[in-house]
Enzyme design. Sequence first.
Site, PDB file in Angstrom:
ATOM      1  N   HIS A  25      -8.981   9.099   3.236  1.00 11.25           N
ATOM      2  CA  HIS A  25      -8.540   8.032   2.328  1.00 11.25           C
ATOM      3  C   HIS A  25      -8.770   8.527   0.903  1.00 11.25           C
ATOM      4  CE1 HIS A  25      -7.997   4.186   0.399  1.00 11.25           C
ATOM      5  NE2 HIS A  25      -7.643   3.655   1.556  1.00 11.25           N
ATOM      6  N   GLU A  48       0.845  -1.192   0.000  1.00 11.96           N
ATOM      7  CA  GLU A  48       0.000   0.000   0.000  1.00 11.96           C
ATOM      8  C   GLU A  48       0.881   1.244   0.000  1.00 11.96           C
ATOM      9  OE1 GLU A  48      -3.298  -0.156   2.840  1.00 11.96           O
ATOM     10  OE2 GLU A  48      -3.019  -2.308   2.961  1.00 11.96           O
ATOM     11  N   ARG A 103      -0.696   8.678   9.242  1.00 11.79           N
ATOM     12  CA  ARG A 103      -0.521   7.238   9.487  1.00 11.79           C
ATOM     13  C   ARG A 103      -0.128   6.490   8.219  1.00 11.79           C
ATOM     14  NH1 ARG A 103      -4.179   2.734   8.930  1.00 11.79           N
ATOM     15  NH2 ARG A 103      -5.737   4.193   8.160  1.00 11.79           N
ATOM     16  N   HIS A 115     -11.347   9.190   7.021  1.00 10.15           N
ATOM     17  CA  HIS A 115     -11.069   7.766   7.203  1.00 10.15           C
ATOM     18  C   HIS A 115     -10.508   7.423   8.583  1.00 10.15           C
ATOM     19  CE1 HIS A 115     -10.048   3.736   5.892  1.00 10.15           C
ATOM     20  NE2 HIS A 115      -8.776   3.917   6.166  1.00 10.15           N
ATOM     21  N   ARG A 128      -0.713   8.661   1.837  1.00  7.50           N
ATOM     22  CA  ARG A 128      -2.104   9.062   1.634  1.00  7.50           C
ATOM     23  C   ARG A 128      -2.366  10.555   1.651  1.00  7.50           C
ATOM     24  NH1 ARG A 128      -5.220   4.732   5.215  1.00  7.50           N
ATOM     25  NH2 ARG A 128      -4.639   3.075   3.801  1.00  7.50           N
TER      26      ARG A 128
END
Length: 526
Positions: free
Chosen positions: A241, A113, A384, A349, A288
């Site tokens: 997100h 990811e 994060r 998110h 992100r």
Amino acid sequence: MIKETDFLVIGSGLAGLSFALKVADQGKVIIISKTSIDETNTRYAQGGIAAVMYDPDNFHKHIQDTLICGDGFCNREVVEMVVKEAPEQIQQLIDWGVRFDKNETGKYDMGREGGHSEYRVLHHKDNTGQEIENALVKRVREHKNIEIYEYHFAVEVITQHHLGKLVKRGYPDIECYGAYVLDLNTDQVHTFLSKVTLMATGGTGNIYDTTTNPQIATGDGIAMVYRAKGTIENLEFIQFHPTSFYNPGERPSFLITEALRGFGAILKTVDGKEFMQKYDTRGCLAPRDIVARAIDHELKIRGDDFVYLDATHLNSEKLKEHFPNIYEKCLKHGTDITKDPIPVVPAAHYMCGGIKVDMNGHSSIHNLYAAGEVSSTGLHGANRLASNSLLEAIVYADKAAKHALLKFTSIKINKSVPEWDAGGTSYPEEMVMITQNYKEMQQIMSNYVGIVRSNLRLERARKRLEIIFTETEELYKKSILSQKLCELRNLIKVGYLIIKMAQNLHESRGLHYTLDYPKKGSVSEF
Ligand code: FAD
Ligand code: SIN
């Protein structure tokens, strides 16, 4: 009703359930959950859980990726501890019955990811969270020392304040004696007294009008601990997100996992042009904050409603095999992901900040621990790293359990706590007062405190929120408690704290991006 227990666990996601399982052999445990036990953010997790398993990955790389993503705000000691403890906690999940996918060689199939330099994400198809939640729910239901209260809503953490003593923020000797809990079947408030309490109430996504979080994510734990004068930090770092399925009106927004980009899917504007390389050399797999801001920027300059995530060039059989739920869900809405690009938009998110805890998961209030999304451990910093939150939840539940087990026998239940006083309250005459303020709060937060912020927007949000804060507090004082009213009150409190913390940070950092302090090279300059 008054209930006594050794361990009171508020929340039944990965953090709460794993803590419960780790302490239950040595003491009596009560788990409370405001809806059905499995309705949690955990259940919706798709991509998986990050852990170093095989060469060429190693701890150093996972630590570096986490630190880079956190944009200089992570606590390095915490990052090292969490990353190194990951393999042991993964084994614990497997021992509890969680099944992670394996490849043809019999090794675990590691996904990738954004922000990860290696394939490092253990997963179960595209519904890892459901697999984890189901396995743990089965275990807690089987344990004879664990009692479960579903449809029970924690209203307040009990401290000396409820014994009529003065408690101020920053006092070093605040103690937690349990919680007042609203039984949603009877509307009665019960007193749950405990030696040790774990706050594991998860996130705050419903503060925004578009979120991947289910309805339970209303910031209750943060608001309760703040009111109890505990320490809260880093709330300005809200993770959006980049890719939720564009389907206006659907709530929660359906997530299209980042693992799909790790599998090769590419972000494109509606006219089919790739754009991520303009913003970051890591392209679609940049962290992100960068991808969400880039999409937000493209939507604003082009006036489009969504961008596309294109997986049509990938092997269609493998796509369906790895992402069966996404395939089915999109198909139901007319998008065959093997043939059509998927329309996506960013959605709120994850809450990176929360109740400040030490490396044992202990909060600033004695005998009160916090784990999972509700906590702020120092792992995530200003942003994060994907799939580090399930990991954080299980590592910190373990830390808190070990620490609490050492001391719970020496803690006495406080029997002088009074029962909840509902005197002078009645049912609200019009529920619209609550529902309208809920919508207004979501609009204020979405329009002024979203992916891109400014001093003007934040101040406007603060002033608007103050009005509905005052209205809601007045209503709260005279109303018989209801879940909706408590959640609204909690969300407004958290919203206010997000704004204040954002106003106090005079720079753009990770997920807090402000036009007044733009960072050189940041996406706003395109
Ligand atoms: P939760 O699982 O949210 O559990 C919270 C519990 O608290 C619930 O039982 C709730 O009912 C209860 N509760 C809340 N308030 C009260 C109250 N007042 N009284 C009583 N009970 C209360 N992270 C990853 O690492 N990998 C992923 O792949 C991933 N995918 C995700 C996909 C989606 C769609 C979402 C929404 C999140 C995802 N995340 C992922 C984030 C991750 O799922 C969460 O951060 C994590 O599961 C939080 O676990 P938790 O135990 O802290 O809280
Ligand atoms: C996802 O699957 O994209 C979500 C992962 C996460 O939130 O960590």
